[in-house]
Design a protein around this motif. Sequence first.
Motif, PDB file in Angstrom:
ATOM      1  N   UNK A  30      31.600  58.824  30.648  1.00  0.00           N
ATOM      2  CA  UNK A  30      30.405  58.781  31.525  1.00  0.00           C
ATOM      3  C   UNK A  30      30.128  57.232  31.549  1.00  0.00           C
ATOM      4  N   UNK A  31      29.530  56.726  32.393  1.00  0.00           N
ATOM      5  CA  UNK A  31      29.455  55.550  32.798  1.00  0.00           C
ATOM      6  C   UNK A  31      27.660  55.476  33.272  1.00  0.00           C
ATOM      7  N   UNK A  32      26.897  54.669  32.444  1.00  0.00           N
ATOM      8  CA  UNK A  32      25.770  54.344  32.756  1.00  0.00           C
ATOM      9  C   UNK A  32      25.077  52.799  33.021  1.00  0.00           C
ATOM     10  N   UNK A  33      25.112  52.457  34.181  1.00  0.00           N
ATOM     11  CA  UNK A  33      24.622  51.028  34.360  1.00  0.00           C
ATOM     12  C   UNK A  33      23.357  50.711  34.422  1.00  0.00           C
ATOM     13  N   UNK A  34      22.854  49.576  34.062  1.00  0.00           N
ATOM     14  CA  UNK A  34      21.407  49.095  33.962  1.00  0.00           C
ATOM     15  C   UNK A  34      21.153  48.846  35.518  1.00  0.00           C
ATOM     16  N   UNK A  35      21.813  48.157  36.131  1.00  0.00           N
ATOM     17  CA  UNK A  35      21.574  47.686  37.611  1.00  0.00           C
ATOM     18  C   UNK A  35      22.792  47.855  38.338  1.00  0.00           C
ATOM     19  N   UNK A  36      22.615  47.940  39.813  1.00  0.00           N
ATOM     20  CA  UNK A  36      23.629  48.194  40.728  1.00  0.00           C
ATOM     21  C   UNK A  36      23.646  47.508  41.902  1.00  0.00           C
ATOM     22  N   UNK A  37      24.831  47.596  42.708  1.00  0.00           N
ATOM     23  CA  UNK A  37      24.726  46.741  43.945  1.00  0.00           C
ATOM     24  C   UNK A  37      23.667  47.139  45.027  1.00  0.00           C
ATOM     25  N   UNK A  38      23.660  48.292  44.822  1.00  0.00           N
ATOM     26  CA  UNK A  38      22.712  49.110  46.203  1.00  0.00           C
ATOM     27  C   UNK A  38      21.138  48.612  45.791  1.00  0.00           C
ATOM     28  N   UNK A  39      20.729  48.746  44.722  1.00  0.00           N
ATOM     29  CA  UNK A  39      19.504  48.421  44.203  1.00  0.00           C
ATOM     30  C   UNK A  39      19.476  46.899  44.465  1.00  0.00           C
ATOM     31  N   UNK A  40      20.190  46.074  44.325  1.00  0.00           N
ATOM     32  CA  UNK A  40      20.234  44.601  44.632  1.00  0.00           C
ATOM     33  C   UNK A  40      20.038  44.407  45.992  1.00  0.00           C
ATOM     34  N   UNK A  41      21.025  44.934  46.773  1.00  0.00           N
ATOM     35  CA  UNK A  41      20.757  44.792  48.436  1.00  0.00           C
ATOM     36  C   UNK A  41      19.630  45.262  48.989  1.00  0.00           C
ATOM     37  N   UNK A  42      19.120  46.449  48.435  1.00  0.00           N
ATOM     38  CA  UNK A  42      17.843  47.046  49.137  1.00  0.00           C
ATOM     39  C   UNK A  42      16.777  46.104  48.694  1.00  0.00           C
ATOM     40  N   UNK A  43      16.528  45.480  47.571  1.00  0.00           N
ATOM     41  CA  UNK A  43      15.541  44.792  47.233  1.00  0.00           C
ATOM     42  C   UNK A  43      15.682  43.446  47.816  1.00  0.00           C
ATOM     43  N   UNK A  44      16.897  42.896  48.110  1.00  0.00           N
ATOM     44  CA  UNK A  44      16.839  41.619  48.709  1.00  0.00           C
ATOM     45  C   UNK A  44      16.551  41.730  50.218  1.00  0.00           C
TER      46      UNK A  44
ATOM     47  N   UNK B 173      18.605  41.189  58.423  1.00  0.00           N
ATOM     48  CA  UNK B 173      19.195  42.537  58.782  1.00  0.00           C
ATOM     49  C   UNK B 173      20.820  42.425  58.891  1.00  0.00           C
ATOM     50  N   UNK B 174      21.259  41.041  59.545  1.00  0.00           N
ATOM     51  CA  UNK B 174      22.448  41.011  59.756  1.00  0.00           C
ATOM     52  C   UNK B 174      23.216  40.850  58.434  1.00  0.00           C
ATOM     53  N   UNK B 175      22.611  39.956  57.547  1.00  0.00           N
ATOM     54  CA  UNK B 175      23.300  39.706  56.331  1.00  0.00           C
ATOM     55  C   UNK B 175      23.311  41.251  55.754  1.00  0.00           C
ATOM     56  N   UNK B 176      22.254  41.840  55.729  1.00  0.00           N
ATOM     57  CA  UNK B 176      22.468  43.079  55.132  1.00  0.00           C
ATOM     58  C   UNK B 176      23.608  44.070  55.439  1.00  0.00           C
ATOM     59  N   UNK B 177      23.689  44.127  56.785  1.00  0.00           N
ATOM     60  CA  UNK B 177      24.977  44.984  57.278  1.00  0.00           C
ATOM     61  C   UNK B 177      26.184  44.239  56.961  1.00  0.00           C
ATOM     62  N   UNK B 178      26.272  43.098  56.503  1.00  0.00           N
ATOM     63  CA  UNK B 178      27.493  42.340  55.991  1.00  0.00           C
ATOM     64  C   UNK B 178      27.925  43.143  54.570  1.00  0.00           C
ATOM     65  N   UNK B 179      26.575  42.858  53.805  1.00  0.00           N
ATOM     66  CA  UNK B 179      26.858  43.339  52.477  1.00  0.00           C
ATOM     67  C   UNK B 179      26.998  44.760  52.412  1.00  0.00           C
TER      68      UNK B 179
ATOM     69  N   UNK C  97      14.253  43.336  51.531  1.00  0.00           N
ATOM     70  CA  UNK C  97      12.727  43.305  51.694  1.00  0.00           C
ATOM     71  C   UNK C  97      12.418  41.946  51.349  1.00  0.00           C
ATOM     72  N   UNK C  98      12.969  41.050  50.974  1.00  0.00           N
ATOM     73  CA  UNK C  98      12.486  39.845  50.421  1.00  0.00           C
ATOM     74  C   UNK C  98      13.250  38.821  51.150  1.00  0.00           C
TER      75      UNK C  98
ATOM     76  N   UNK D  86      14.238  41.904  36.653  1.00  0.00           N
ATOM     77  CA  UNK D  86      15.251  41.416  36.198  1.00  0.00           C
ATOM     78  C   UNK D  86      16.207  40.923  37.329  1.00  0.00           C
ATOM     79  N   UNK D  87      16.376  41.797  38.343  1.00  0.00           N
ATOM     80  CA  UNK D  87      17.209  41.292  39.667  1.00  0.00           C
ATOM     81  C   UNK D  87      16.669  40.004  40.224  1.00  0.00           C
ATOM     82  N   UNK D  88      15.514  40.099  40.266  1.00  0.00           N
ATOM     83  CA  UNK D  88      14.792  38.827  41.096  1.00  0.00           C
ATOM     84  C   UNK D  88      15.188  37.574  39.990  1.00  0.00           C
TER      85      UNK D  88
END
Length: 207
Positions: A168-182, A189-195, A184-185, A6-8
């Motif tokens: 209580x809050x239960x999200x399906x997707x979150x920011x950390x998951x997104x940037x960790x996936x990105x 590294x520099x953009x990751x540090x900015x994110x 890897x794809x 879904x993130x992809x």
Amino acid sequence: MQNNEIIRQLIDKKIVTISPDKDFVYASGMHSPIYTDLRQTISFPKLRQAIAENLAALIKQEFPEVTVIGGVATAGIPHAAWVAQVMNLPMVYVRSKPKDHGQGRQIEGRLSMDDHIVLIDDLISTGGSVLSAVQAVKETGAHVDGVSSIFTYLLPDADENFKKADTKFAPLLNYRELIEQEIAETVSEEQYKELLAWHQDPWNWKR
């Protein structure tokens, strides 16, 4: 479709955009290297179906007593409808404020004091709008089991606001998951540090 798929899809369809060179400015005035327009998901049948099925599975797990699915106006309404359909549950939706005509309703649909409702919004940043909807539902006497969303930035403001509201809050997707996936794809590294830097202090972030 798994969450990483879904993130992809969200990135490939430019529903989520990561900007390596130019900031986005939110309505709040916050500058960000990421922009999320989840309203566009309604135009992609396979994607929206996957989101509905995964949200339904999450809600069954996190809120087993749920009897009603609620949509938060406006972006949460279509997703709430699809989740309610998957779960075979009644649905209501909550306006941002009561109507100024007719019966002046803020909530459309049937709720009773015995109901357990989970409210759905597309995106949670600070949680302000969805928590206003939570309060409106509580005033009817129905029990709000919690809130779910397609995506959240996991900002500290949201954590604090949900704690204050005892919700209580239960999200399906979150920011950390997104940037960790990105990282890897497609993200350097520099953009990751900015994110990561933005997420740690979004109100004071400068590229």
